[in-house]
Structures are given as C-alpha cells and as structure tokens.
Design a protein around this motif. Structure first.
Motif, PDB file in Angstrom:
ATOM      1  N   HIS A   1      -4.336  -1.399   8.335  1.00 46.62           N
ATOM      2  CA  HIS A   1      -3.007  -0.958   8.766  1.00 46.62           C
ATOM      3  C   HIS A   1      -3.009  -0.416  10.191  1.00 46.62           C
ATOM      4  O   HIS A   1      -3.982   0.177  10.649  1.00 46.62           O
TER       5      HIS A   1
ATOM      6  N   GLY B   1       5.810   0.119   8.893  1.00 44.15           N
ATOM      7  CA  GLY B   1       7.238   0.420   8.958  1.00 44.15           C
ATOM      8  C   GLY B   1       7.825   0.426  10.368  1.00 44.15           C
ATOM      9  O   GLY B   1       8.979   0.818  10.550  1.00 44.15           O
TER      10      GLY B   1
ATOM     11  N   ASN C   1      -7.561  -1.312   1.548  1.00 42.19           N
ATOM     12  CA  ASN C   1      -6.753  -0.858   2.685  1.00 42.19           C
ATOM     13  C   ASN C   1      -7.489   0.207   3.505  1.00 42.19           C
ATOM     14  O   ASN C   1      -7.986   1.182   2.946  1.00 42.19           O
TER      15      ASN C   1
ATOM     16  N   SER D   1       7.466  -7.132   4.993  1.00 45.18           N
ATOM     17  CA  SER D   1       7.774  -5.909   4.252  1.00 45.18           C
ATOM     18  C   SER D   1       8.512  -4.963   5.182  1.00 45.18           C
ATOM     19  O   SER D   1       8.629  -5.212   6.372  1.00 45.18           O
ATOM     20  N   GLY D   2       9.010  -3.868   4.605  1.00 48.05           N
ATOM     21  CA  GLY D   2       9.778  -2.880   5.364  1.00 48.05           C
ATOM     22  C   GLY D   2      11.229  -2.920   4.930  1.00 48.05           C
ATOM     23  O   GLY D   2      11.978  -3.799   5.337  1.00 48.05           O
ATOM     24  N   GLY D   3      11.605  -1.997   4.045  1.00 46.62           N
ATOM     25  CA  GLY D   3      13.009  -1.870   3.650  1.00 46.62           C
ATOM     26  C   GLY D   3      13.518  -2.974   2.749  1.00 46.62           C
ATOM     27  O   GLY D   3      14.726  -3.186   2.659  1.00 46.62           O
TER      28      GLY D   3
ATOM     29  N   SER E   1       5.666  -5.591   8.277  1.00 45.63           N
ATOM     30  CA  SER E   1       6.104  -4.248   7.865  1.00 45.63           C
ATOM     31  C   SER E   1       7.020  -3.567   8.890  1.00 45.63           C
ATOM     32  O   SER E   1       6.629  -2.637   9.594  1.00 45.63           O
TER      33      SER E   1
ATOM     34  N   GLY F   1      13.107   0.628   6.332  1.00 47.38           N
ATOM     35  CA  GLY F   1      12.862   1.159   4.994  1.00 47.38           C
ATOM     36  C   GLY F   1      12.158   2.500   5.111  1.00 47.38           C
ATOM     37  O   GLY F   1      12.654   3.405   5.799  1.00 47.38           O
TER      38      GLY F   1
ATOM     39  N   GLY G   1       6.307  -7.891   0.555  1.00 47.03           N
ATOM     40  CA  GLY G   1       5.754  -6.656  -0.012  1.00 47.03           C
ATOM     41  C   GLY G   1       6.806  -5.567  -0.150  1.00 47.03           C
ATOM     42  O   GLY G   1       7.649  -5.403   0.731  1.00 47.03           O
ATOM     43  N   LEU G   2       6.748  -4.837  -1.255  1.00 50.48           N
ATOM     44  CA  LEU G   2       7.643  -3.696  -1.445  1.00 50.48           C
ATOM     45  C   LEU G   2       6.798  -2.456  -1.701  1.00 50.48           C
ATOM     46  O   LEU G   2       5.861  -2.501  -2.502  1.00 50.48           O
ATOM     47  N   ALA G   3       7.132  -1.367  -1.029  1.00 49.41           N
ATOM     48  CA  ALA G   3       6.449  -0.091  -1.292  1.00 49.41           C
ATOM     49  C   ALA G   3       7.480   0.939  -1.747  1.00 49.41           C
ATOM     50  O   ALA G   3       7.596   1.242  -2.934  1.00 49.41           O
TER      51      ALA G   3
ATOM     52  N   ALA H   1       0.820  -1.220   0.000  1.00 47.18           N
ATOM     53  CA  ALA H   1       0.000   0.000   0.000  1.00 47.18           C
ATOM     54  C   ALA H   1       0.849   1.264   0.000  1.00 47.18           C
ATOM     55  O   ALA H   1       1.780   1.384   0.781  1.00 47.18           O
TER      56      ALA H   1
ATOM     57  N   PHE I   1       7.942   6.488   8.530  1.00 43.15           N
ATOM     58  CA  PHE I   1       6.883   7.492   8.628  1.00 43.15           C
ATOM     59  C   PHE I   1       7.115   8.513   9.730  1.00 43.15           C
ATOM     60  O   PHE I   1       6.526   9.600   9.693  1.00 43.15           O
TER      61      PHE I   1
ATOM     62  N   GLY J   1      -3.503   2.229  -1.293  1.00 45.00           N
ATOM     63  CA  GLY J   1      -3.338   2.933  -0.025  1.00 45.00           C
ATOM     64  C   GLY J   1      -4.690   3.111   0.650  1.00 45.00           C
ATOM     65  O   GLY J   1      -5.732   2.714   0.103  1.00 45.00           O
ATOM     66  N   SER J   2      -4.666   3.726   1.825  1.00 44.94           N
ATOM     67  CA  SER J   2      -5.881   3.869   2.622  1.00 44.94           C
ATOM     68  C   SER J   2      -7.029   4.484   1.822  1.00 44.94           C
ATOM     69  O   SER J   2      -6.867   5.513   1.175  1.00 44.94           O
TER      70      SER J   2
END
Ligand code: FNR
Length: 334
Positions: free
Chosen positions: A140, A180, A115, A249-251, A202, A206, A270-272, A55, A209, A85-86
């Motif tokens: 989330h 994150g 999401n 996910s995350g980084g 997540s 990476g 997952g990659l954002a 997302a 926020f 995304g949301s």
C-alpha cells in the motif's frame, strides 16, 4: 481500533464521480439472466468473484482477530478474495501473528492477499506472504495518511525501488494499491516499469484517511480532506498507461458502482469501508446476504445492458458528463 471507529464515524456520501456516468439501456439485449457470467479476468490473481474484501484490519489485538475471522468466513461463503490489513506490526511483534493466521484457518482454499507498506524489505514481504500462505501481496501507498499522522513518516524516497525489488524476488504476484487518494497516470507509469502484476487505484470518495487521522490530532490538516483523485477518474488515469490487471476501489458501495467501475475498465473491484460498516453494525449473516444481493443486482443490470460477462462491460457505451467529463477532458483522457 481507532481506524475502524473513525472510518465508521467519518464516512460520508460517496464522492467518487461515478454519478457522472450514465448507462445506455439496450432494449434487445439478446440474452437472459441465466447467461450472465460473473467470473472476472484477473490473470495471475485468479479471483473467482468480481468483488473482493479490501485491506482493513492492520495491528493485532483480539478485536482484529475477531473481525479477520468474520471477514474470512464471509469470503469463503461468497467466493470472494480477501486482503488482510498491514502485517508490519505482526512482523515486528510475533505475538500478533495469530490475529492474521486465522484468515487462512477459516478459509483454507480461498484467495488471500497479504499487505505491507512500501517501506517493506524483500524479506518482510516474503514473511508476510508466508504468515497467511497468501496468493498475492498488496503493497500500500499512503503518503497523505502518513503526513496527516503526527507520528507518521515524512520521507517517501526509494519506494519504487523497493517495490521493484519485491516484485522481482517474490514468488506470488504483487499488487500496488493506494489507500483512498487514487493513482494518477504519472504514478501508474512508474509502477508499470516496476514489473508488478496489478494496480488497485483505491481512489478518493469513500474512506478518507485524512479525515480519520485528523480526528486524532488537535491542529487539523483540513486541506488533505479534499485531496485525492476520485475513483472514477483514477481508473481512467491508470488504465491509460497500465495494460495489466486493474483493480478499482475507493467509495464503492453498490452494484451500480461496481458495474460502472467495470465499464471504465476495471478487472475486479475492492470494498473496505462499506463491508466494514455492515459487518460491525449488522453482523456476518447480513453481510453475506448483502453480498449475494449485490451479485444478483449486478446480474440484473448486465442483462439489461446485454453484457454476457464482466469483460463485455468495457465495451458498453456510456455517457460521461459533469465534473468527470471536465476532469477527463483537461487531462486528455477522453
Ligand atoms: C483500510 N485500508 C487499508 N489499506 C491497506 O492497504 N492496508 C491497511 O492496513 C488498511 N487499513 C484500513 C483500515 C480501515 C479501518 C479501513 C476502512 C481501510 C484502506 C482500504 O483498503 C481502501 O484502500 C480504502 O479504505 C478505500 O476503500 P473504501 O473503504 O472506500 O471501500
């Protein structure tokens, strides 16, 4: 758009702790490149590719619609799942709905995740799923982001009860994800009891926020920029108590990160931020080509490890050292 701009400008070297994992080469792997299968085992989520687009396009607007359209075409071309995304602002403001609906228009057969945040009601969850004919819903959790936002939420009571109610009433699977800062063992225990289908850990390392929101305020909350559970540690934390589908996910930037996430026990990745950077700086074609290269690299490394499919990776030996070893030892997770 602030989020997208600051996500790009605040991006740093990954600090996921994946560097503390060393793989063990197998000189007699007993298979060839053509034997490798990249289809993940994700149960009801039905993902067809080991990697999905996480997302990142909340809030309406022409630029969101453009990016959602681009990502949906990339997902279709590469067989990846994709989260939007949301959708909360589109639920409140119907004029924004087309900026989301475009993902289903561009990718009619694809696996799409809706999401919303954990403040959502059951009805809002149903409406978000219907808006894009989603195959699953991501809820989330973003406590640190909200706390860092001057106008953010300050009350986080009742989230687990709302999640349980949504998971009970929705016809599609529910995934709970961080944004994150990572999922701890204690949080995963609560989520396991809420009857959800999957957790996306997540983790930290990476997109940050706290750094993004700090760009938007004058008195910075610097302590939150170092907050969170590095992604490698968050996978092990969650895996220790949650036996359903585990998303990481995350980084995550490279095929090597993806491989290490599977070795620690993830079922898909997952990659954002890193997809966003390629999409914004190089465009759609380059993103598709980089994803094909990522699949190819994954195949090469699985061959050298003797892992025929993604679930074999969880049985590949690896050496964990440094900070990750210390972290897991102190937490009783090794
Ligand atoms: C996000 N992320 C996010 N997550 C979510 O559940 N709903 C959302 O609306 C958003 N919005 C969003 C915008 C932008 C610009 C970015 C970069 C990210 C969080 C995202 O899904 C993911 O959890 C984190 O970004 C960590 O992964 P990466 O970016 O390090 O791969």
């Amino acid at each position: 758009m602030d989020h997208i701009q600051f996500a790009l400008s605040t991006s740093q070297q990954p600090r996921t702790m994946f560097d503390d994992i060393r793989l063990i080469h197998q000189a007699l792997p007993g298979l060839g490149v053509e034997d490798i299968l990249l289809k993940p085992e994700t149960g009801d989520l039905c993902l067809k590719s080991p990697v999905f687009i996480n997302a990142m396009t909340g809030g309406g607007g022409i630029e969101t619609e453009r990016l959602n359209g681009l990502l949906a075409r990339v997902a279709k071309e590469t067989g990846m799942g994709m989260a939007v995304g949301s959708q909360m602002s589109a639920l409140k403001n119907p004029i924004e709905r087309n900026t989301y609906k475009i993902v289903r228009k561009e990718n009619s057969e694809g696996i799409l995740f809706a999401n919303l945040g954990s403040e959502a009601t059951v009805q809002q969850a149903k409406d978000a799923v219907e808006m894009i004919e989603a195959n699953a819903l991501q809820i989330h959790l973003n406590v640190v982001q909200e706390l860092t936002m001057p106008e953010g939420d300050r009350d986080f009571k009742g989230a687990i009860d709302r999640i349980r109610r949504i998971a009970g009433d929705l016809e599609v699977p529910v995934i709970v994800k961080e944004t994150g800062f990572g999922i701890s063992r204690e949080t995963a225990v609560q989520l396991a009891a809420a009857d959800i289908t999957a957790i996306d850990v997540s983790g930290f390392g990476g997109t940050n926020f706290a750094a993004i929101e700090n760009e938007r305020r004058s008195r910075k909350l610097g302590y939150f920029q170092e907050w969170g559970i590095p992604t490698a540690a968050a996978i092990v934390e969650t895996k220790s108590v949650f036996d359903k589908t585990l998303l990481a996910s995350g980084g995550i930037h490279s095929a090597l990160d993806v491989l290490k996430a599977f070795i620690l026990g993830a079922d898909a990745v997952g990659l954002a931020g890193s997809f966003l950077k390629i999409a914004m700086e190089k465009g759609e074609k380059e993103l598709i080509s980089e994803i094909h290269s990522l699949y190819e690299d994954l195949t090469m490394m699985m061959t050298a490890l003797g892992a025929r499919n993604l679930s074999d990776l969880a049985f590949c030996p690896a050496i964990i050292s440094g900070e990750l070893f210390h972290y897991l030892t102190v937490r009783g997770l090794n």
